[in-house]
Write a protein that holds these residues in place. Structure first.
Motif, PDB file in Angstrom:
ATOM      1  N   PRO A 154       0.827  -1.217   0.000  1.00 55.74           N
ATOM      2  CA  PRO A 154       0.000   0.000   0.000  1.00 55.74           C
ATOM      3  C   PRO A 154       0.857   1.262   0.000  1.00 55.74           C
TER       4      PRO A 154
ATOM      5  N   ASP B  36       0.824   5.573   0.920  1.00 53.11           N
ATOM      6  CA  ASP B  36       0.235   6.800   1.453  1.00 53.11           C
ATOM      7  C   ASP B  36       0.966   7.984   0.849  1.00 53.11           C
TER       8      ASP B  36
ATOM      9  N   THR C 102      -1.961   7.895  -8.683  1.00 51.79           N
ATOM     10  CA  THR C 102      -3.346   7.456  -8.830  1.00 51.79           C
ATOM     11  C   THR C 102      -3.804   7.381 -10.279  1.00 51.79           C
TER      12      THR C 102
ATOM     13  N   ASP D 240      -3.986   0.307  -4.029  1.00 54.82           N
ATOM     14  CA  ASP D 240      -4.218   0.723  -2.638  1.00 54.82           C
ATOM     15  C   ASP D 240      -3.383   1.958  -2.366  1.00 54.82           C
ATOM     16  N   CYS D 241      -3.924   3.089  -2.745  1.00 56.00           N
ATOM     17  CA  CYS D 241      -3.179   4.353  -2.625  1.00 56.00           C
ATOM     18  C   CYS D 241      -4.073   5.397  -1.975  1.00 56.00           C
ATOM     19  N   ARG D 242      -3.707   5.839  -0.790  1.00 56.17           N
ATOM     20  CA  ARG D 242      -4.439   6.899  -0.101  1.00 56.17           C
ATOM     21  C   ARG D 242      -3.711   8.229  -0.307  1.00 56.17           C
ATOM     22  N   VAL D 243      -4.473   9.288  -0.484  1.00 58.21           N
ATOM     23  CA  VAL D 243      -3.909  10.632  -0.594  1.00 58.21           C
ATOM     24  C   VAL D 243      -4.354  11.428   0.628  1.00 58.21           C
ATOM     25  N   LEU D 244      -3.404  11.792   1.473  1.00 51.48           N
ATOM     26  CA  LEU D 244      -3.673  12.563   2.679  1.00 51.48           C
ATOM     27  C   LEU D 244      -3.294  14.008   2.387  1.00 51.48           C
ATOM     28  N   GLU D 245      -4.305  14.897   2.368  1.00 52.12           N
ATOM     29  CA  GLU D 245      -4.086  16.255   1.885  1.00 52.12           C
ATOM     30  C   GLU D 245      -4.244  17.308   2.978  1.00 52.12           C
TER      31      GLU D 245
ATOM     32  N   ARG E 286       0.104   4.718   7.470  1.00 52.33           N
ATOM     33  CA  ARG E 286       0.037   3.294   7.789  1.00 52.33           C
ATOM     34  C   ARG E 286       1.447   2.716   7.894  1.00 52.33           C
TER      35      ARG E 286
ATOM     36  N   ALA F  30       2.614   0.718   4.873  1.00 54.17           N
ATOM     37  CA  ALA F  30       2.548   1.382   3.572  1.00 54.17           C
ATOM     38  C   ALA F  30       3.858   2.062   3.211  1.00 54.17           C
TER      39      ALA F  30
END
Length: 401
Positions: free
Chosen positions: A103, A105, A121, A128-133, A146, A149
């Motif tokens: 994963p 982040d 993305t 499994d890619c989260r973008v925390l902005e 994570r 990650a």
């Protein structure tokens, strides 16, 4: 919407200063050359007209790699390579070669981080890619990352002026790799190498070098990833760091992937000569801190401007981003505010007082002033009266329009 400036909100013009910065270059990239820089001195160090694979030029490239490790305090066992396309090329090379194994982040709080997230993305299409902005001037919730990650982030947000205060938020027992864009942090802010697996920067920032070449620094964990993971995507030649499942060691010993500019290489050598002459990394950090302190001291005493970053602990000491808070300007729409700052910048350029200090095109309206080590503090101190003058002059012109 843009609103007119009422006459009572227009102050008397500040007096035009009697002295200029000796070096009015404050660009955030390419950044100012070091004090005493000379094209003739650089040319004398360059293997011009020679193959970069000949013995002497290749030895110069290897020496540059070794000096990078020594000056930045890079730990034993890390690999350092000179790669194409500046910091962008180095970071893209790492992303395309290594992401997808676990994963991801993506931490985003300025335009370059947003670009890396878009690539992850939309181009790599990681599953499994989260973008925390976070907004410009702030940081995302660093505690939300994570442990399992890969983490992609910029150490110093060049276009927002916000930086991570340290690397304490990165777990020492992390399972993933950290991918750190340190292009405007290297040689200006302490980097915690124990927490960094893939680190990139370019000569054109804090070193004051030339563009078009990037530096890629890999931890042993990053090398292990490269040798154990094969992404299910085609890689162009300039992105390939392995062959037959093994790291291409030549890239990290002076055999570059493609032809480098030996003039740019010599300019980087010259920058290192200057850094060593002034006392090494401790002095580049100290010079950047002194420059920032001079600029922020003026900001703190000036009622029409503020640092875009509210939290002092997160403020960059290199690419310092400022916003105009004067009520008559702040109530304008973004386009009008950008037109106002452009007017200020034009006035300063016409007077030869400051060059290239407008905010980044994707950032909020404001000014961006480079305070890295190659800038002299005396020039920051000479600049601030000109900023007061340009603000009052631009405000008067806007009111009269």
């Amino acid at each position: 919407m843009s609103l007119p400036i009422p006459p009572q909100a227009v102050p008397a013009r500040a007096p035009k200063p009697n002295f200029h910065p000796k070096r009015p270059e404050f660009s955030s990239g390419p950044c100012p050359k070091h004090p005493g820089w000379s094209a003739e001195v650089v040319a004398a160090k360059a293997w011009l007209g020679r193959s970069h694979r000949a013995a002497e030029p290749k030895a110069q490239l290897k020496s540059l790699i070794d000096r990078t490790a020594a000056l930045l305090g890079v730990p034993e066992g890390y690999r350092i390579g000179i790669v194409p396309a500046s910091d962008t090329g180095a970071y893209e090379m790492a992303m395309w070669s290594m992401l997808g194994a676990r994963p991801v982040d993506m931490l985003v709080w300025e335009s370059f981080g947003a670009g890396w997230a878009s690539d992850a993305t939309k181009q790599l299409k990681l599953a499994d890619c989260r973008v925390l902005e976070a907004e410009y001037g702030e940081l995302p919730d660093l505690t939300a990352i994570r442990k399992d990650a890969d983490i992609c982030f910029t150490w110093n947000g060049t276009t927002s002026g916000a930086r991570v205060p340290d690397a304490d938020w990165i777990p020492a027992d992390r399972e993933g790799l950290t991918f750190c864009d340190a292009t405007s942090a290297a040689f200006a802010q302490p980097l915690d190498w124990a927490k960094l697996d893939v680190t990139t920067f370019s000569w054109q920032k804090a070193m004051g070098g030339e563009g078009a070449h990037g530096v890629l620094i890999l931890s042993p964990r990053a090398v292990e990833r490269l040798e154990s993971y094969t992404p299910d995507r085609p890689l162009p030649k300039i992105f390939r760091l392995t062959k037959g499942g093994k790291l291409i060691e030549g890239i990290f010993s002076g055999a570059t992937i493609n032809t480098p500019s030996m003039l740019a290489v010599a300019d980087a050598v010259d920058a290192f000569d200057w850094i060593e002459k002034i006392g090494g990394l401790s002095q580049t950090l100290a010079r950047a801190d002194a420059n920032f302190a001079a600029l922020q001291g003026w900001v703190d005493q000036t009622d029409w401007i503020e640092n875009l970053v509210a939290d002092p602990a997160l403020r960059s000491n290199t690419s310092v981003c400022l916003k105009i808070t004067d009520p008559a300007i702040a109530r304008m729409d973004d386009a009008a505010q950008k037109a106002f700052t452009k007017k200020m910048v034009k006035l300063l350029e016409t007077e030869g007082a400051a060059f290239d200090i407008n905010g980044y095109r994707d950032a909020p309206a404001g000014l961006r002033i480079w305070c890295g080590a190659t800038v002299d503090t005396a020039d920051i101190e000479a600049l601030t009266p000109w900023l007061d003058w340009a603000f009052s002059a631009a405000k008067a012109e806007t009111a009269a329009a």
